[in-house]
Design a protein around this motif. Structure first.
Motif, PDB file in Angstrom:
ATOM      1  N   ALA A   1      54.440  51.982  47.402  1.00 16.60           N
ATOM      2  CA  ALA A   1      53.285  52.534  46.683  1.00 16.60           C
ATOM      3  C   ALA A   1      53.127  51.866  45.330  1.00 16.60           C
ATOM      4  N   SER A   2      54.237  51.574  44.671  1.00 21.43           N
ATOM      5  CA  SER A   2      54.173  50.899  43.373  1.00 21.43           C
ATOM      6  C   SER A   2      53.618  49.487  43.516  1.00 21.43           C
TER       7      SER A   2
ATOM      8  N   PHE B   1      58.256  54.809  47.557  1.00 17.50           N
ATOM      9  CA  PHE B   1      57.944  54.643  46.138  1.00 17.50           C
ATOM     10  C   PHE B   1      57.765  53.164  45.791  1.00 17.50           C
TER      11      PHE B   1
ATOM     12  N   LEU C   1      48.198  54.885  48.143  1.00 22.91           N
ATOM     13  CA  LEU C   1      48.971  55.690  47.198  1.00 22.91           C
ATOM     14  C   LEU C   1      49.097  57.140  47.646  1.00 22.91           C
TER      15      LEU C   1
ATOM     16  N   ILE D   1      47.204  60.443  42.870  1.00 19.66           N
ATOM     17  CA  ILE D   1      48.553  61.001  42.865  1.00 19.66           C
ATOM     18  C   ILE D   1      48.495  62.519  42.713  1.00 19.66           C
TER      19      ILE D   1
ATOM     20  N   ILE E   1      62.412  57.755  50.627  1.00 14.35           N
ATOM     21  CA  ILE E   1      61.698  58.018  49.369  1.00 14.35           C
ATOM     22  C   ILE E   1      61.651  56.761  48.517  1.00 14.35           C
TER      23      ILE E   1
ATOM     24  N   SER F   1      50.479  57.967  50.134  1.00 17.34           N
ATOM     25  CA  SER F   1      51.796  58.056  50.760  1.00 17.34           C
ATOM     26  C   SER F   1      52.814  58.743  49.858  1.00 17.34           C
ATOM     27  N   VAL F   2      52.539  58.829  48.551  1.00 12.87           N
ATOM     28  CA  VAL F   2      53.464  59.556  47.675  1.00 12.87           C
ATOM     29  C   VAL F   2      53.460  61.044  48.022  1.00 12.87           C
TER      30      VAL F   2
ATOM     31  N   ILE G   1      56.612  61.866  49.622  1.00 13.75           N
ATOM     32  CA  ILE G   1      57.691  62.061  48.653  1.00 13.75           C
ATOM     33  C   ILE G   1      57.622  63.475  48.087  1.00 13.75           C
TER      34      ILE G   1
END
Length: 116
Positions: A108-109, A105, A73, A20, A101, A75-76, A79
């Motif tokens: 990704a979560s 999110f 992840l 992240i 977004i 991909s954040v 965002i």
């Protein structure tokens, strides 16, 4: 299922945090490249530094978790890019971008929450 997700987060915490941070660093680097249109030398060089740091953090992160868990992840970073563009470049957020977004999110979560 919740227990498995919490166990996965605990096991991969370091890798998740690094990936992240890598996504944020590369997004900042790209934003600085955009700003380099007006200030060519400083922003371009600092942008490359942030992007380089993000790449190094990504490589290190993969030592602390599975590729199939950590790579999605990144991909954040999309965002972070949208938020940075809004705050620092004055770009307007549309309802479609806000919806995107939330979807990114959520995805990704879900992906980052389990490696089994």
């Amino acid at each position: 299922m919740l227990r498995e997700m919490l166990d996965s987060l605990s096991r991969n915490r370091t890798g998740i945090m690094l990936i992240i941070t890598a996504a944020l660093s590369t997004a900042v680097g790209q934003m600085l490249w955009k700003l380099s249109q007006h200030f060519p030398d400083a922003y371009l060089i600092v942008g490359f530094f942030f992007y380089f740091c993000g790449a190094v953090l990504m490589i290190v992160a993969f030592r602390f978790g599975d590729l199939s868990l950590l790579h999605p992840l990144l991909s954040v970073g999309y965002i972070f890019s949208i938020i940075l563009g809004s705050f620092f470049l004055g770009e307007k957020l549309s309802i479609v971008q806000i919806s995107g977004i939330m979807i990114i999110f959520a995805g990704a979560s879900l992906i980052g929450g389990g490696d089994k």
